[in-house]
Design a protein around this motif. Structure first.
Motif, short mmCIF file in Angstrom:
data_model
loop_
_atom_site.label_atom_id
_atom_site.label_comp_id
_atom_site.label_asym_id
_atom_site.label_seq_id
_atom_site.Cartn_x
_atom_site.Cartn_y
_atom_site.Cartn_z
N PHE A 199 0.88 -1.16 0.00
CA PHE A 199 0.00 0.00 0.00
C PHE A 199 0.92 1.21 0.00
O PHE A 199 1.80 1.33 0.85
N ARG A 200 0.76 2.09 -0.98
CA ARG A 200 1.66 3.24 -1.15
C ARG A 200 0.93 4.54 -0.87
O ARG A 200 -0.21 4.71 -1.30
N SER A 214 9.88 3.37 11.82
CA SER A 214 9.93 2.39 12.92
C SER A 214 8.59 1.71 13.16
O SER A 214 8.51 0.77 13.94
N HIS A 215 7.53 2.17 12.47
CA HIS A 215 6.23 1.51 12.61
C HIS A 215 6.32 0.13 11.96
O HIS A 215 6.87 -0.02 10.86
N PRO A 216 5.83 -0.91 12.60
CA PRO A 216 5.98 -2.27 12.08
C PRO A 216 5.38 -2.49 10.69
O PRO A 216 5.84 -3.39 9.97
N ALA A 217 4.43 -1.70 10.28
CA ALA A 217 3.81 -1.89 8.95
C ALA A 217 4.50 -1.09 7.86
O ALA A 217 4.17 -1.25 6.69
N ASN A 218 5.46 -0.25 8.22
CA ASN A 218 6.12 0.59 7.22
C ASN A 218 7.25 -0.15 6.55
O ASN A 218 8.06 -0.81 7.20
N LEU A 219 7.32 -0.03 5.21
CA LEU A 219 8.35 -0.68 4.42
C LEU A 219 9.45 0.28 3.99
O LEU A 219 10.43 -0.14 3.37
N GLY A 220 9.29 1.57 4.27
CA GLY A 220 10.29 2.57 3.89
C GLY A 220 9.62 3.82 3.35
O GLY A 220 8.44 3.81 3.01
N ILE A 229 6.72 12.96 -0.83
CA ILE A 229 7.11 11.96 0.16
C ILE A 229 6.31 10.71 -0.18
O ILE A 229 5.08 10.74 -0.25
N VAL A 230 7.03 9.63 -0.44
CA VAL A 230 6.39 8.36 -0.78
C VAL A 230 6.74 7.37 0.32
O VAL A 230 7.91 7.25 0.71
N SER A 231 5.73 6.70 0.85
CA SER A 231 5.98 5.65 1.84
C SER A 231 5.19 4.41 1.45
O SER A 231 4.07 4.50 0.95
N ASP A 232 5.81 3.27 1.64
CA ASP A 232 5.18 1.99 1.37
C ASP A 232 4.86 1.29 2.68
O ASP A 232 5.63 1.36 3.63
N TRP A 233 3.72 0.62 2.66
CA TRP A 233 3.19 -0.04 3.85
C TRP A 233 2.81 -1.47 3.51
O TRP A 233 2.46 -1.78 2.37
N VAL A 234 2.85 -2.33 4.50
CA VAL A 234 2.48 -3.73 4.32
C VAL A 234 1.06 -3.83 3.76
O VAL A 234 0.79 -4.60 2.84
N ASP A 235 0.16 -3.01 4.31
CA ASP A 235 -1.23 -3.02 3.85
C ASP A 235 -1.91 -1.72 4.29
O ASP A 235 -1.35 -0.94 5.07
N PHE A 278 -1.28 1.15 7.52
CA PHE A 278 -1.09 2.59 7.34
C PHE A 278 -2.14 3.37 8.11
O PHE A 278 -1.81 4.35 8.78
N ARG A 279 -3.40 2.94 8.04
CA ARG A 279 -4.47 3.69 8.73
C ARG A 279 -4.26 3.69 10.24
O ARG A 279 -4.56 4.67 10.91
N GLU A 280 -3.71 2.61 10.76
CA GLU A 280 -3.39 2.56 12.19
C GLU A 280 -2.36 3.65 12.53
O GLU A 280 -2.49 4.37 13.51
N PHE A 281 -1.32 3.74 11.69
CA PHE A 281 -0.32 4.78 11.90
C PHE A 281 -0.93 6.18 11.73
O PHE A 281 -0.66 7.08 12.53
N GLU A 282 -1.75 6.34 10.71
CA GLU A 282 -2.32 7.65 10.39
C GLU A 282 -3.13 8.24 11.55
O GLU A 282 -3.21 9.46 11.69
#
Length: 126
Positions: A11-12, A40-46, A65-71, A75-79
């Motif tokens: 998920f980008r 450092s969030h567990p779902a973040n890929l970079g 700024i582009v960030s990739d997430w596991v799903d 991301f919504r949890e982080f947001e």
């Protein structure tokens, strides 16, 4: 798509931010200083920070700024986290505007690093 599961690869999230003219160096410095709040969030890929080559104007300089997430749920949890709120507050003074786009990465074609220059590649290709 992940060939095994047919699920999206990642998920980008892409942010387009206009940074106030003259604040670019401070923005970049603070972005680097607080970046681990995201990575450092567990779902973040970079994540990546890019400065637009041609989209700057009197209102400021455009960054992506582009960030990739596991799903998306990760991301919504982080947001909605306090960590994200603090991150946004630290960057907000530099912004004069921005937008967010979300997407699902469905395919990836990796390149092959090479010592061949673009000119040499074009010559061989022709």
């Amino acid at each position: 798509m992940n060939p095994r599961t047919q699920e999206p690869i990642a998920f980008r999230v892409m942010l387009r931010m206009t940074i106030k003219a003259g604040a670019e160096a401070d923005f970049e410095r603070v972005w680097r200083e607080i970046g681990d709040a995201v990575t450092s969030h567990p779902a973040n890929l970079g994540q990546w920070l890019s400065r637009a080559a041609e989209e700057s104007g009197s209102e400021g300089v455009v960054y992506y700024i582009v960030s990739d997430w596991v799903d998306e749920p990760g991301f919504r949890e982080f947001e909605t986290s306090d960590r994200h709120l603090e991150h946004r507050q630290r960057l907000h003074p530099y912004r004069s505007g921005g937008t967010m786009t979300t997407m699902r990465v469905v395919a990836h074609l990796p390149g092959t690093p090479s010592a061949v220059s673009h000119h040499e590649w074009e010559t061989v290709r022709l």
